[in-house]
Design an enzyme around this catalytic site. Structure first.
Site, PDB file in Angstrom:
ATOM      1  N   GLY A  58       0.796  -1.233   0.000  1.00 30.31           N
ATOM      2  CA  GLY A  58       0.000   0.000   0.000  1.00 30.31           C
ATOM      3  C   GLY A  58       0.825   1.278   0.000  1.00 30.31           C
ATOM      4  O   GLY A  58       0.437   2.276  -0.604  1.00 30.31           O
ATOM      5  N   ASP A 116      -5.440   3.011  10.367  1.00 32.32           N
ATOM      6  CA  ASP A 116      -6.863   2.729  10.581  1.00 32.32           C
ATOM      7  C   ASP A 116      -7.059   2.319  12.045  1.00 32.32           C
ATOM      8  O   ASP A 116      -7.192   3.185  12.909  1.00 32.32           O
ATOM      9  CB  ASP A 116      -7.313   1.661   9.581  1.00 32.32           C
ATOM     10  N   VAL A 139     -10.830   3.716   1.582  1.00 29.55           N
ATOM     11  CA  VAL A 139     -10.320   4.452   0.425  1.00 29.55           C
ATOM     12  C   VAL A 139      -9.460   3.553  -0.468  1.00 29.55           C
ATOM     13  O   VAL A 139      -8.913   2.545  -0.006  1.00 29.55           O
ATOM     14  CB  VAL A 139      -9.491   5.692   0.857  1.00 29.55           C
ATOM     15  N   ASP A 160      -5.414  -0.574  -2.252  1.00 35.82           N
ATOM     16  CA  ASP A 160      -6.206  -1.463  -3.112  1.00 35.82           C
ATOM     17  C   ASP A 160      -7.534  -1.859  -2.498  1.00 35.82           C
ATOM     18  O   ASP A 160      -7.765  -1.692  -1.306  1.00 35.82           O
ATOM     19  CB  ASP A 160      -5.415  -2.745  -3.382  1.00 35.82           C
ATOM     20  N   ARG A 194      -4.774   0.234  -7.152  1.00 38.13           N
ATOM     21  CA  ARG A 194      -3.533   0.814  -6.627  1.00 38.13           C
ATOM     22  C   ARG A 194      -3.001   1.898  -7.559  1.00 38.13           C
ATOM     23  O   ARG A 194      -2.395   2.868  -7.118  1.00 38.13           O
ATOM     24  CB  ARG A 194      -2.448  -0.259  -6.467  1.00 38.13           C
TER      25      ARG A 194
END
Ligand code: 5GP
Ligand code: MG
Length: 180
Positions: free
Chosen positions: A49, A108, A158, A164, A170
């Site tokens: 990510g 998160d 998101v 992704d 991505r």
């Protein structure tokens, strides 16, 4: 405006444009460059990510950098954290005495970064800081201090700019919310 085509057409809305992201990443690079002036930074990156964020960020830092990538997952393909962090620790890399900067795409629940922070702290680094491009406004199960944060966002799933959904999106240049 013409309707978006290609992968952009799967977005409900754009949260951050490519221009907004690039401007903020440039700010972060300036701040990190000033804070680490004269030092070698060992950048630890959570793949996949953070790939695009880190590629853009590090190319704007004019300091010696040692790059260590590692895998960690807690989502396992869904849109919510499973609460279980799996770390793929790199073999044969020493962090002892190094100025370690741990970077991830998004904070998160905070579990991933907290787990990695704890694991790295045990390696006796010279210093240890953390940075994320995005941080969700939500209560967190685990926290470690965040030294660099690009944007605070609402608690929504998101995609784009490295992030992704089931392996897709991505390569979106912006960050957005998927259609339901
Ligand atoms: P945490 O451990 O803080 O709950 O989760 C961190 C990891 O979950 C991030 O590195 C990222 O890979 C993934 N993640 C968290 N929120 C999102 C999101 O909104 N979208 C995507 N694509 N991945 C997310
Ligand atoms: Mg991640």
């Amino acid at each position: 405006m013409p309707a978006p085509t290609g992968i952009l057409s799967d977005l409900d809305r754009v949260l951050l444009s490519a221009e907004e992201i690039h401007a903020r990443v440039a700010d972060m690079a300036r701040q990190i460059s000033a804070d680490y002036a004269g030092q070698l930074i060992t950048v630890v990156v959570l793949m996949d990510g953070a790939l695009f964020f880190v590629a853009d960020l590090l190319r704007q830092i004019d300091l010696p950098i040692r790059l260590v990538t590692l895998g960690a997952s807690s989502y396992h393909g869904g849109t919510q954290s499973s609460g279980q962090v799996r770390l793929q620790w790199p073999s044969g890399v020493s962090f002892q005495g190094q100025h370690v900067l741990l970077l991830d795409d998004i904070l998160d629940t905070g579990l991933t970064l907290a787990a990695l922070h704890e694991r790295l702290q045990a390696e006796s680094p010279g210093s240890l800081r953390t940075g994320v491009l995005l941080s969700k406004k939500r209560p967190r199960a685990s926290v470690c201090a965040i030294d660099y944060c690009g944007f605070e966002i609402e608690d929504e799933f998101v995609v784009g700019y490295g992030m992704d959904y089931q392996g897709r999106f991505r390569n979106l240049p912006c960050i957005g919310i998927l259609k339901p």
